[in-house]
Design an enzyme around this catalytic site. Structure first.
Site, PDB file in Angstrom:
ATOM      1  N   ASN A  87       0.832  -1.216   0.000  1.00 47.93           N
ATOM      2  CA  ASN A  87       0.000   0.000   0.000  1.00 47.93           C
ATOM      3  C   ASN A  87       0.863   1.261   0.000  1.00 47.93           C
ATOM      4  O   ASN A  87       0.498   2.271  -0.599  1.00 47.93           O
ATOM      5  CB  ASN A  87      -0.955   0.005   1.193  1.00 47.93           C
ATOM      6  CG  ASN A  87      -2.169  -0.860   0.930  1.00 47.93           C
ATOM      7  OD1 ASN A  87      -3.066  -0.483   0.179  1.00 47.93           O
ATOM      8  ND2 ASN A  87      -2.178  -2.050   1.514  1.00 47.93           N
ATOM      9  N   HIS A  98      -8.322  -1.662   6.251  1.00 46.17           N
ATOM     10  CA  HIS A  98      -8.427  -3.023   6.797  1.00 46.17           C
ATOM     11  C   HIS A  98      -9.076  -3.921   5.745  1.00 46.17           C
ATOM     12  O   HIS A  98     -10.059  -3.529   5.115  1.00 46.17           O
ATOM     13  CB  HIS A  98      -9.253  -3.003   8.079  1.00 46.17           C
ATOM     14  CG  HIS A  98      -9.326  -4.342   8.732  1.00 46.17           C
ATOM     15  ND1 HIS A  98      -8.255  -4.881   9.420  1.00 46.17           N
ATOM     16  CD2 HIS A  98     -10.300  -5.279   8.750  1.00 46.17           C
ATOM     17  CE1 HIS A  98      -8.586  -6.092   9.843  1.00 46.17           C
ATOM     18  NE2 HIS A  98      -9.820  -6.347   9.444  1.00 46.17           N
TER      19      HIS A  98
END
Ligand code: GAR
Length: 195
Positions: free
Chosen positions: A13, A108
């Protein structure tokens, strides 16, 4: 706007955020990587891209308040306005939450409140969930409990293995996390760019 990324592991990410900056889709600068695992791949990624790092070992500090005070010093020194957690596997304590109130977000790999905590994808896969996804949310003192900002669904198709599902979830994270960060930055700066 200068942002900090917090990560503990691979940093895919982190890499997606960097790529979005490089292609002009995200108007931010990663001013700092904070990492609690000195051997993590994400540290290498940051160094390879000349991004400043603050790498620490929690056990070398008396308690969470002490290392978070150190982190805040670093964030302030680098003029960080938004904290982006990207696989940072630690709860944020009251010291940091107070200093950066409303300015810490997390991603998440589940449709929260389902499957909060570790190994979310594995647990959802093992439970036979037909629809999984990702959640981007503000951070509070709980584990993956803060106010949701956005959720994106990912369907499990027939023949999906854990690996193929995991790969699709991560791709989804890489597409949407930079977009949501961009939207938040525009909101914080009070500007909405023409699409
Ligand atoms: C991501 O899938 C992220 O959603 C998850 O850790 C992974 C980090 O991957 N975060 C959590 O589970 C937070 N509770 P990365 O290091 O390759 O970006």
């Amino acid at each position: 706007m200068k942002i900090a990324l917090f990560a503990s592991g691979n940093g895919s990410n982190f890499a997606a955020m960097l790529a979005a900056i490089e292609t002009g889709h995200l108007s931010a600068e990663i001013g700092l990587l904070v990492c609690d695992q000195p051997e993590a791949v994400v540290v290498e990624r940051a160094k390879a891209n000349n991004i400043e790092t603050f790498v620490f070992k929690a056990r070398q500090y008396k308690d969470k308040a002490t290392f978070e005070t150190k982190i805040i010093e670093q964030l302030q020194q680098h003029e960080i306005e938004l904290v982006v957690l990207a696989g940072y596997m630690r709860l944020i304590g009251p010291t940091l939450l107070t200093a950066y109130e409303g300015k810490i977000i997390n991603i998440h790999p589940s449709l929260l409140p389902a499957y909060a905590g570790k190994d979310a994808i594995e647990r959802a896969y093992a439970a036979g969930e037909k629809e999984i996804g990702i959640t981007i949310h503000y951070v509070d003192a709980g584990m993956d409990t803060g106010e949701p900002i956005a959720q994106f669904k990912v369907a499990r198709t027939e023949g999906d293995t854990l690996e193929s599902l995991e790969a699709r979830l991560h791709q989804t994270e890489h597409v949407y996390y930079p977009q949501i960060v961009q939207q938040l930055i525009e909101k914080m700066e009070g500007t909405v760019k023409d699409k």
